[in-house]
Motif scaffolding. Sequence first.
Motif, mmCIF file in Angstrom:
data_model
loop_
_atom_site.group_PDB
_atom_site.id
_atom_site.type_symbol
_atom_site.label_atom_id
_atom_site.label_comp_id
_atom_site.label_asym_id
_atom_site.label_seq_id
_atom_site.Cartn_x
_atom_site.Cartn_y
_atom_site.Cartn_z
ATOM 1 N N UNK A 14 0.816 -1.207 0.000
ATOM 2 C CA UNK A 14 0.000 0.000 0.000
ATOM 3 C C UNK A 14 0.852 1.260 0.000
ATOM 4 N N UNK A 15 2.095 1.132 0.435
ATOM 5 C CA UNK A 15 2.986 2.287 0.535
ATOM 6 C C UNK A 15 3.904 2.401 -0.679
ATOM 7 N N UNK A 16 4.363 1.250 -1.205
ATOM 8 C CA UNK A 16 5.337 1.253 -2.293
ATOM 9 C C UNK A 16 4.740 0.676 -3.568
ATOM 10 N N UNK A 17 5.368 0.981 -4.703
ATOM 11 C CA UNK A 17 4.891 0.505 -5.997
ATOM 12 C C UNK A 17 5.152 -0.989 -6.160
ATOM 13 N N UNK A 18 4.193 -1.683 -6.768
ATOM 14 C CA UNK A 18 4.338 -3.098 -7.099
ATOM 15 C C UNK A 18 4.051 -3.268 -8.589
#
Length: 654
Positions: free
Chosen positions: A433-437
């Motif tokens: 939810x915080x970093x790009x995937x």
Amino acid sequence: MQTLPLRLIAFATAAALVPAAARSQAPLPDTARLGPVVVTATRVAVPVGAGAAAWTVLAGDDLRARGITRVSDALADVPGLAVVQPGPIGSVTSLFLRGGESDYTKFLIDGVPVNGAGGAMDLAHLTTDNIDRIEIIRGPASVLYGSDAVAGVVQIFTRPGSPGLRWSAGSDVGTYGSSDVAASVLGGRPGAGFSLGAGRHATDGTLAFNNRYTNGTLSALGSLQGARGDLRVTTRATDALYHVPTDFTGAVTDSNQSRSERRLVVGLDAGRRLTRAVEARIALASNGVTGISDDQPDSPGDSTGFYSHDESRAWRRSADARVNLSVRPATVVTAGATVEWEHERGTGSSRFGSAPAAPSPRFDSTRTNTAWYAQVAGVTGSSLAWSAGGRIDDNQRYGTFRTARAGASYYVPTGTRLRGAIGSAFREPAFSEVYNTAFSTGNPSLRPEQTRSWEAGVEQRWLNGRAMISATWFDQTFRDLIQYLSSANPADTNYFNVGRARARGLEAEVTAPPVRAVTASLTYTQLRTAVLDSGFGAFGTFTLGKSLLRRPRQSAALALAWRAGDLGAARASVRYVGRRDDRDFTSSTRITQPGYAKVDLSASIRMTHAHGRRPEAWLDLRADNLFDRRYEPAVGYAAPGRTLLLGMHLDAAR
């Protein structure tokens, strides 16, 4: 053995730090004289019959006698809990406790947190192999356990071993190519104990093809107990593989898609009594998970779909130290500190059609959380127990967060106990939810989700505790809920903190006295949820004014158990799950799922008695969904039909 003041304070802490549902009629019992204890509520051993805790304890031996091999099945009848398994055994299985999100329950194995960073937990692979008991605590518990303990805590305890030697082994087979094999050995001597357990569980699945599931579990525990200290070391390893033939709508379309999980849990817990009034404890914990999702072309000519291979590795490690200080005869202060390290790494590749495979965005991140907590608890007179506690978490990513909890219980000599508690809790954002995937764009500015709650309860017992009725009203408000929204622009973030939601309801339990060797129990939950402020109107998962998804408005479980002396026992249960809102992801529309009821039966019949070196032999029978009830726990995913199992187990003690 605890001194008398510490025993009294253990009772008081249980009364206040968790919600209501005590199990005792006797005021202020001496823990030294009682066998069953609960430790999850306060992290101190407390008699099952003491305090004002909304807890349920499930005995591992009882679960195995009923033929239950999966923790999710064991939890399904507990009041306030809703277990959702969308499809066959092995499907991602979620727990919704008191209307909270599926990542709002903290799961522990012998004190080791096993949730993913951000609270996600798949129950599909948790088995009852070598389990001593499961403790379920309902209500916020972040004061003791930090993030994820928003709506409650579920802790699994491994069998500790005891003087002598005991072994058991069993196997059963049944419908859908199902098979279960398990074995364990327990032993020790005064002051030391050990247990070893292993199990393998498999099924061909209920769908037409590519639906096999296998699970291998190993567990071990060793313990030492001295006059002034104790030490326990535990480990549990799981290797599971699930073949997934369905797409995101539940349609059976894929002949080789699979998902695997390997988990290793290791924990150490040690304590030392420094003086008569001071005890110091330390706990070290490690949980590591490797997951692989693989979906390749179904055949050499298959070149029109989306194909991928993704691998994730995550670990969560922590160190906790605390001191229990008795400052007066009936008051104790507990102070402690925790440091936790979380790490996730993801790699993979994907392609469309016949195009060359391209690597997915690599994900690799770590974060650290430091926390300090304290609680004070006491007993006033012979009837009133009270407690209050607070905690400060300092995370390098989302900053400082504070939680608190307080409560009390009052015992009336007529057999009535009144209870009440207020508290707060939080859930940290997940890494995804915080970093790009590969599939989403994170938001580094997300705040933790949080809750404020209160509850009140009453319990009445008769016939020396053989009959009981209890009721607990709870009211929770969730804030800063994290919402996912899709976007055509890859640069736009997909996650936002939105407004508020509410979950309130009633939990009730009734236990009837035995009649002709038959005991009866009934649990009932009424739940009302609503989104109070969605932030995005009708878009996303949280829709303004609507109920939270997959939470039944009513649920109940009736159980009848019959014991025929030492010849065996049988049990019948009826589980009802009421209407609940869900989303049809093929059209992104909300629908209301109808309620359903299913009947389960189990029996265990003694075939031979133990004699000398000869073990006891038992014949085991189980029928799940006896009347082949057709229903969908989630839209598009049918539940397994009638499942019949027949087996035998041996049990010996030396």
